[in-house]
Design an enzyme around this catalytic site. Structure first.
Site, PDB file in Angstrom:
ATOM      1  N   SER A   1      13.872   6.595   4.126  1.00 52.25           N
ATOM      2  CA  SER A   1      13.557   6.200   5.158  1.00 52.25           C
ATOM      3  C   SER A   1      14.407   4.990   5.273  1.00 52.25           C
ATOM      4  CB  SER A   1      12.716   6.337   6.111  1.00 52.25           C
ATOM      5  OG  SER A   1      12.724   5.792   7.430  1.00 52.25           O
TER       6      SER A   1
ATOM      7  N   CYS B   1      11.976  -5.151  13.546  1.00 54.35           N
ATOM      8  CA  CYS B   1      11.491  -3.985  14.871  1.00 54.35           C
ATOM      9  C   CYS B   1      10.410  -4.304  15.903  1.00 54.35           C
ATOM     10  CB  CYS B   1      11.426  -2.311  14.275  1.00 54.35           C
ATOM     11  SG  CYS B   1      12.926  -2.156  13.148  1.00 54.35           S
TER      12      CYS B   1
ATOM     13  N   SER C   1      16.040   6.197  11.204  1.00 58.69           N
ATOM     14  CA  SER C   1      14.742   6.122  12.371  1.00 58.69           C
ATOM     15  C   SER C   1      15.807   5.128  14.330  1.00 58.69           C
ATOM     16  CB  SER C   1      14.135   5.118  11.895  1.00 58.69           C
ATOM     17  OG  SER C   1      13.184   4.870  10.367  1.00 58.69           O
ATOM     18  N   LEU C   2      16.043   6.699  14.375  1.00 62.45           N
ATOM     19  CA  LEU C   2      16.948   6.351  15.242  1.00 62.45           C
ATOM     20  C   LEU C   2      16.630   5.482  17.064  1.00 62.45           C
ATOM     21  CD1 LEU C   2      19.981   7.010  16.288  1.00 62.45           C
ATOM     22  CD2 LEU C   2      19.598   8.738  17.561  1.00 62.45           C
ATOM     23  N   ASN C   3      15.589   6.186  16.910  1.00 63.87           N
ATOM     24  CA  ASN C   3      14.078   5.596  18.092  1.00 63.87           C
ATOM     25  C   ASN C   3      15.110   4.786  20.012  1.00 63.87           C
ATOM     26  OD1 ASN C   3      12.812   6.110  15.980  1.00 63.87           O
ATOM     27  ND2 ASN C   3      12.957   3.284  15.370  1.00 63.87           N
TER      28      ASN C   3
ATOM     29  N   CYS D   1       6.758  -2.366  15.406  1.00 57.28           N
ATOM     30  CA  CYS D   1       6.279  -2.409  14.276  1.00 57.28           C
ATOM     31  C   CYS D   1       5.354  -3.594  13.729  1.00 57.28           C
ATOM     32  CB  CYS D   1       7.081  -1.736  13.587  1.00 57.28           C
ATOM     33  SG  CYS D   1       7.063  -1.683  11.260  1.00 57.28           S
TER      34      CYS D   1
ATOM     35  N   CYS E   1       3.790   8.862  -0.050  1.00 56.48           N
ATOM     36  CA  CYS E   1       4.501   7.160   1.423  1.00 56.48           C
ATOM     37  C   CYS E   1       3.868   6.294  -0.135  1.00 56.48           C
ATOM     38  CB  CYS E   1       3.769   7.196   2.064  1.00 56.48           C
ATOM     39  SG  CYS E   1       4.677   6.046   3.142  1.00 56.48           S
TER      40      CYS E   1
ATOM     41  N   GLU F   1       0.937  -0.945   0.399  1.00 55.91           N
ATOM     42  CA  GLU F   1       0.216  -0.117   0.162  1.00 55.91           C
ATOM     43  C   GLU F   1       0.719   1.003   0.223  1.00 55.91           C
ATOM     44  OE1 GLU F   1      -2.122  -1.138   3.845  1.00 55.91           O
ATOM     45  OE2 GLU F   1      -0.996   0.512   4.587  1.00 55.91           O
TER      46      GLU F   1
ATOM     47  N   CYS G   1       1.438   3.259   6.902  1.00 55.41           N
ATOM     48  CA  CYS G   1       1.701   2.444   5.202  1.00 55.41           C
ATOM     49  C   CYS G   1       1.592   1.244   6.025  1.00 55.41           C
ATOM     50  CB  CYS G   1       3.460   3.200   5.229  1.00 55.41           C
ATOM     51  SG  CYS G   1       3.222   5.041   4.579  1.00 55.41           S
TER      52      CYS G   1
ATOM     53  N   CYS H   1       8.732  -7.330   5.880  1.00 51.16           N
ATOM     54  CA  CYS H   1      10.188  -6.467   6.396  1.00 51.16           C
ATOM     55  C   CYS H   1      10.795  -7.585   6.957  1.00 51.16           C
ATOM     56  CB  CYS H   1      10.075  -5.384   6.872  1.00 51.16           C
ATOM     57  SG  CYS H   1      11.395  -4.442   7.464  1.00 51.16           S
TER      58      CYS H   1
HETATM   59  N1  SAH Z   1      12.039   0.293   7.219  1.00 47.34           N
HETATM   60  C1  SAH Z   1      12.698   1.738   7.358  1.00 47.34           C
HETATM   61  C2  SAH Z   1      11.060   2.596   6.709  1.00 47.34           C
HETATM   62  C3  SAH Z   1       9.797   1.994   7.068  1.00 47.34           C
HETATM   63  S1  SAH Z   1       9.314   2.826   8.835  1.00 47.34           S
HETATM   64  C4  SAH Z   1      12.804   2.369   8.463  1.00 47.34           C
HETATM   65  O1  SAH Z   1      13.056   2.432   9.818  1.00 47.34           O
HETATM   66  O2  SAH Z   1      12.669   3.850   8.738  1.00 47.34           O
HETATM   67  C5  SAH Z   1       9.000   4.273   8.721  1.00 47.34           C
HETATM   68  C6  SAH Z   1       9.145   4.965  10.461  1.00 47.34           C
HETATM   69  O3  SAH Z   1       7.958   4.662  11.548  1.00 47.34           O
HETATM   70  C7  SAH Z   1      10.129   4.661  10.872  1.00 47.34           C
HETATM   71  O4  SAH Z   1      10.815   5.722  11.178  1.00 47.34           O
HETATM   72  C8  SAH Z   1       9.799   3.521  12.034  1.00 47.34           C
HETATM   73  O5  SAH Z   1      10.330   3.958  13.545  1.00 47.34           O
HETATM   74  C9  SAH Z   1       8.282   4.577  12.459  1.00 47.34           C
HETATM   75  N2  SAH Z   1       7.454   3.711  12.589  1.00 47.34           N
HETATM   76  C10 SAH Z   1       7.296   2.057  13.052  1.00 47.34           C
HETATM   77  N3  SAH Z   1       5.957   1.616  13.597  1.00 47.34           N
HETATM   78  C11 SAH Z   1       6.184   2.117  14.098  1.00 47.34           C
HETATM   79  C12 SAH Z   1       4.253   2.689  15.091  1.00 47.34           C
HETATM   80  N4  SAH Z   1       3.677   2.165  15.412  1.00 47.34           N
HETATM   81  N5  SAH Z   1       4.140   4.254  15.559  1.00 47.34           N
HETATM   82  C13 SAH Z   1       4.870   4.960  15.542  1.00 47.34           C
HETATM   83  N6  SAH Z   1       6.341   4.444  14.278  1.00 47.34           N
HETATM   84  C14 SAH Z   1       6.308   3.729  14.081  1.00 47.34           C
END
Ligand code: SAH
Length: 363
Positions: free
Chosen positions: A199, A124, A222-224, A127, A113, A100, A341, A120
């Site tokens: 990203s 993570c 995506s540091l997180n 996610c 987007c 999508e 997405c 994937c």
């Molecule tokens: N794989 C790539 C792109 C896809 S995820 C990446 O990791 O950057 C795009 C963004 O959405 C990333 O920053 C990820 O950390 C964030 N993300 C994924 N699941 C999420 C959630 N449940 N709530 C908020 N952000 C989320």
């Protein structure tokens, strides 16, 4: 550039055929390579998908092209419209796989987007898409096809593209790079490199290769998390590329003037949202030219995580602003249609109606 062997034995999708590959084919056919430009102009500028109408080409070239190429876009299976004007597109690919894209218009821009993989494999923990595992990589034509299909039916053209849908773009390196070349080439789709953001979860080796591609595309990382123990838990890829390695790569990453990286930071209550986290984050990013996007976690049923309270989010943001970082909170778009997405495919796999994955707004 994705180096494929020349196979003209069966027709191939013109969408997704790179400039380099078409030049290779034309030179094999003993056709002048400047003709590639003419064909690209017909297809991407005039949106002509009938070779017989390309009247500045010889009849024999036109029929040769028609024998060897076809035009096919991913099939739009479903559109879901949000109150905020966003639309989620579900595409059914040739083998039945669903991916999508989300169209997000605003006053200043229209952002798409898009997805680069079905599922994937980075796993993570926050996610929802991760629960699918990797179904498969998308091809170049399936990646640019999302753009072409949406652009073809929206009255207003897409102005910005974010590679933030399903998948890890740098884990599907060749097709993604070919798609970016087609999107940005003045001969093809002519999207400004400033308007595209890729990203990544921080695949450092691929980031180092990517910076040599002569693409000058903006990266979002995506540091997180602000420490390795937490990031190990959230993003297993951190065991391969820990924070110091990732930050070092960003510091050395060549940037065009007035450009900066985007740092994405998903805020998870009591996991990575403390004052101490904000302090450590500021320390890591001290010499990184960047802006910070804070993304309050979007909950889903099977997840143990929660978003922080609004006050905590604002305190976290304010601390970073006081430290002179441009810091934004990325608010939920299309929440009413589960517009994150990757969400629909994830939803059908884990059957959690009402769940919510990542939310995306213009970075
Ligand atoms: N794989 C790539 C792109 C896809 S995820 C990446 O990791 O950057 C795009 C963004 O959405 C990333 O920053 C990820 O950390 C964030 N993300 C994924 N699941 C999420 C959630 N449940 N709530 C908020 N952000 C989320």
């Amino acid at each position: 550039m994705n180096n494929k062997t020349l196979d003209t034995s069966r027709p191939q999708n013109f969408f997704g055929t790179s400039e380099a590959r078409l030049k290779e084919i034309f030179s094999n056919w003993k056709v002048e390579t400047y003709r590639v430009h003419q064909v690209f102009t017909w297809v991407y500028h005039y949106r002509c998908t009938n070779f017989s109408e390309m009247t500045n080409l010889s009849k024999s070239l036109r029929s040769r092209l028609a024998e060897n190429f076809y035009f096919s876009l991913p099939k739009i299976q479903h559109r879901t419209h949000s109150k905020d004007g966003s639309t989620k597109y579900s595409f059914e690919l040739d083998d039945g796989v669903i991916v999508e894209s989300v169209w997000m218009p605003s006053d200043s821009r229209n952002t798409l987007c898009l997805s680069t993989q079905a599922g994937c494999r980075l796993n993570c923990s926050f996610c929802l898409t991760a629960s699918l595992g990797l179904q498969r990589n998308l091809t170049t034509s399936e990646i640019i096809g999302q753009y072409l299909a949406v652009n073809g039916e929206q009255e207003n053209q897409i102005t910005n593209i974010v590679f933030m849908g399903m998948g890890e773009p740098l884990d599907n390196y060749g097709p993604v790079v070919d798609a970016l070349h087609l999107m940005t080439s003045p001969e093809a789709m002519k999207v400004s490199t400033r308007k595209i953001t890729v990203s990544t979860a921080g695949l450092v080796d691929k980031m180092k290769t990517f910076q040599k591609e002569n693409l000058a595309i903006n990266l979002a990382v995506s540091l997180n998390a602000s420490d390795n123990a937490t990031r190990d838990q959230l993003m297993p890829i951190n065991k391969k590329y820990p924070i110091e390695v990732l930050i070092d790569c960003l510091k050395k990453y060549p940037l065009k003037p007035r450009r900066r990286h985007t740092i994405e930071y998903v805020l998870l209550a009591d996991v990575n949202d403390s004052d101490e986290d904000a302090r450590r984050l500021a320390k890591w990013l001290r010499d990184v030219p960047c802006k910070i996007n804070l993304i309050p976690f979007n909950s889903f049923d099977s997840s143990e995580y929660r978003p922080p309270a609004e006050e905590r989010i604002l305190q976290f943001q304010n601390f970073l602003i006081e430290q002179n970082f441009s810091t934004f909170v990325r608010r939920n778009r299309a929440a009413d249609i589960l517009g994150a997405c990757g969400q629909l495919a994830a939803q059908s796999a884990v059957n959690t109606p009402g769940s919510s994955g990542a939310s995306f707004e213009n970075p």
